[in-house]
Design an enzyme around this catalytic site. Sequence first.
Site, PDB file in Angstrom:
ATOM      1  N   ASP A   1       0.853  -1.184   0.000  1.00 47.92           N
ATOM      2  CA  ASP A   1       0.000   0.000   0.000  1.00 47.92           C
ATOM      3  C   ASP A   1       0.900   1.248   0.000  1.00 47.92           C
ATOM      4  O   ASP A   1       1.783   1.380  -0.845  1.00 47.92           O
ATOM      5  CB  ASP A   1      -0.949  -0.073   1.208  1.00 47.92           C
TER       6      ASP A   1
ATOM      7  N   HIS B   1      -7.322  -6.462  -0.790  1.00 46.42           N
ATOM      8  CA  HIS B   1      -6.218  -5.519  -0.640  1.00 46.42           C
ATOM      9  C   HIS B   1      -5.228  -5.915   0.453  1.00 46.42           C
ATOM     10  O   HIS B   1      -4.048  -5.592   0.373  1.00 46.42           O
ATOM     11  CB  HIS B   1      -6.785  -4.130  -0.330  1.00 46.42           C
TER      12      HIS B   1
END
Length: 320
Positions: free
Chosen positions: A104, A295
Amino acid sequence: MHNTADHFQLDLNGISLSLYCAGPEQGKPAWLLHGFPECWYSWRQQVDPLVAAGYRVFMPEMRGYGRSEAPADVAAYDVLTLCADIRAAMDHFGHTQVAMVGHDWGAMVAWYLALLEPVRIKALITLSVPFAGRPRRPATEIMREASAGRFNYILYFQEPGRAEHELDADIDRTLRLLMYFEERNLLLQDKPADGRLFEDDMQVGALPDWCTEDDFAVYRHTFAQHGLRGALNWYRNFERNWHVTEPLQGQTIKPPTLFLIGDHDPVGKLEAYTLKKMPEWVGDLQQHVLKDCGHWIQNEQAEQVNQYLLEFLDSHFPGC
């Protein structure tokens, strides 16, 4: 692992940086950089396999998170300053060759570290966030045009105080919604631009099987002191990042790179163009799409991530 990791509090680059590490002191260093809204403990399922392979694992609490300092000035969170934190920490430990891993926002820092430190970084592993060079314009300009007056979570985060008022009101609920909400995609909401991130009827639901209540308590503790202000300030530097990285315009990634992303990760849709162009900017690239994965890739598919990670490091930065 939580109880066996060593903790350091380092004064460097103008802040106090908190860092956890595990593994043999003579092990080759592997740096793991977390993203938003996470913490060093996000890597808990990677530590033991890396240590068993002979690595010493370094997991900073990034600037603005946990016991690391969280400066009030928004400008203190531009990408080169974030990179300088990690470069100074590597200097502190005398690291001349490292493996760099980021997820991320941590992936974005890792990408830029690879541009700045192409010799010191022997192997680069990035998760979820791709790279295709410095953009032609600040990303927020592109987002404003693309959103056409509709809600965009990054644009929502831009105004200091606005997102904090919502997200810090109930940090427990915020973290559960941001990380574990499954009924709606919070990153791709179709609603007016002046809306909030959360709707009143959003229910948090149960934690996923890869995050126990004890695990979640570590995430909760990360934001207990500072709230999410420091973490949100990362998002408020897109324009500043564009300006300060001008000297890196046109530079490509030199270290051998492994990129992993989940097939259900919304970043794949948001960054489809970047994903397509990435091979032009990363000279030695391996990439894999993990099935049935969102994610939070290193936790959702820990076994597969670890397999890819260890095979790649064994080829490009073998353990001791």
